[in-house]
Scaffold this motif. Structure first.
Motif, mmCIF file in Angstrom:
data_model
loop_
_atom_site.group_PDB
_atom_site.id
_atom_site.type_symbol
_atom_site.label_atom_id
_atom_site.label_comp_id
_atom_site.label_asym_id
_atom_site.label_seq_id
_atom_site.Cartn_x
_atom_site.Cartn_y
_atom_site.Cartn_z
ATOM 1 N N ASN A 47 -1.217 1.279 -8.170
ATOM 2 C CA ASN A 47 -2.395 1.299 -8.556
ATOM 3 C C ASN A 47 -3.399 0.049 -7.976
ATOM 4 N N TYR A 48 -2.769 -0.863 -7.433
ATOM 5 C CA TYR A 48 -3.977 -1.983 -7.232
ATOM 6 C C TYR A 48 -3.487 -2.528 -5.504
ATOM 7 N N GLY A 49 -2.393 -1.911 -4.885
ATOM 8 C CA GLY A 49 -2.241 -2.120 -3.566
ATOM 9 C C GLY A 49 -1.581 -3.560 -3.387
ATOM 10 N N VAL A 50 -1.252 -4.424 -4.499
ATOM 11 C CA VAL A 50 -0.710 -5.471 -4.364
ATOM 12 C C VAL A 50 0.862 -5.332 -3.929
ATOM 13 N N LYS A 51 1.156 -6.470 -3.430
ATOM 14 C CA LYS A 51 2.714 -6.410 -2.944
ATOM 15 C C LYS A 51 3.747 -7.078 -4.083
#
Ligand SMILES: NC(=O)C1=CN([C@@H]2O[C@H](COP(=O)(O)OP(=O)(O)OC[C@H]3O[C@@H](n4cnc5c(N)ncnc54)[C@H](OP(=O)(O)O)[C@@H]3O)[C@@H](O)[C@H]2O)C=CC1
Ligand SMILES: O=C(O)[C@@H]1CCC=N1
Length: 270
Positions: A47-51
């Motif tokens: 959803n947010y492209g975080v790792k």
């Protein structure tokens, strides 16, 4: 800048979404982990492209900031798991009740901050109280402020005031949603038209409070025509002591923040 969230629940997601939408922080700078809900981690990544990772050497490698966002009952376990990888990075706790001294007790050293945001961070409208220990550099204080100003308003407070900030604005959005539940029920005959009226009434009142330079009491009295509908409605609230009930709500939430500290810090301080 590498920011690591330890905890991937409601508060972490609200902050991640707000920080990403602020364009102040690149989603690739944000890492997140939790205890074991890998499905949740994958959802945040999608959803947010975080790792996300459970590989702590990788997670904490070159980390500049650690944001602790677990429940108070899980704080000691989480902090203990972080400790081997903690190199005095800025650690920011958003936990209700948990004191900076308890975190220092477990980590033994480092720049520790406490923040009390709320989930309106999701849309960049959080109200955050922020406290520091004596170890933060000026640039670390600036970075901490920039994180919370990217998701709403941020105010420095003495740590001793954070329980009240928790009871007032940390939990505060829930009180408003509680009132809205009552308004929606009372306006059921309006069907789907009710919520737009409610939302605009809330937005208008908040904007009036922000811009009119008038007290809530004066703003209320300006609406209350003698013998009118508002006077009749408010009389129902007064006879049920609703104002006292709201004050008791905030006091109880504040007191519970203090109880959480005693409950989890005394239990785990050994
Ligand atoms: N919700 C809110 O409106 C606000 C919450 N807060 C504070 O934020 C904190 C989190 O609240 P909230 O997000 O609602 O809680 P949630 O229950 O939604 O999330 C808690 C998270 O912590 C993770 N977790 C638990 N133990 C560990 C561990 N040992 N290591 C790593 N991760 C762990 C959980 O992982 P898993 O699911 O895998 O167990 C989960 O991702 C609380 O301390 C609360 O006081 C502050 C302001 C507002
Ligand atoms: O209910 C709680 O404990 C958390 C802290 C403030 C809002 N939610």
């Amino acid at each position: 800048m590498k920011i690591v969230f330890v905890g991937a629940g409601s508060m972490a997601e609200a902050m991640i979404k707000g920080m990403k939408n602020s364009n102040e922080f690149k989603h690739t700078d944000i890492w997140v982990t939790n205890r074991h809900d890998n499905v949740r981690l994958n959802k945040l990544s999608e959803n947010y492209g975080v790792k996300s990772t459970y590989d702590f050497p990788q997670l904490f490698d070159q980390a500049d900031i650690i944001i602790l966002a677990v429940k108070p009952k899980d704080a000691k376990e989480a902090l203990t798991s972080i400790k081997p990888f903690y190199n005095e990075q800025l650690l920011i706790s958003v936990l209700a009740g948990l004191s900076i001294s308890f975190i220092e007790h477990i980590l033994a050293r480092g720049a520790i901050a406490r923040a009390m945001p709320n989930t309106s961070a999701m849309i960049g409208e959080s109200a955050t109280g922020l406290s520091f220990n004596s170890q933060l550099s000026d640039s670390q204080k600036d970075v901490a402020r920039s994180i919370f100003s990217s998701i709403g308003s941020v105010t420095y407070v003495e740590e001793s005031r954070l329980d009240l900030v928790t009871g007032l604005s940390g939990s505060g959005p829930a009180y408003i949603y509680y009132v809205v539940e009552a308004m929606e029920k009372a306006a059921a005959d309006l069907g789907d038209d009710a919520m737009p009226f409610i939302i605009q009434t809330l937005k208008g009142a908040a904007h009036m409070l922000e811009t009119s330079n008038q007290s809530p009491e004066n703003l209320r009295k300006a609406i209350t025509s003698e013998g009118g509908t508002t006077e009749a409605g408010i009389a129902e609230l007064d006879c049920r002591q609703v104002k006292d009930a709201f004050a008791a709500c905030i006091k109880e939430a504040t007191d519970h923040s203090e109880r959480l500290r005693r409950q989890f810090e005394q239990t785990h301080s050994s």
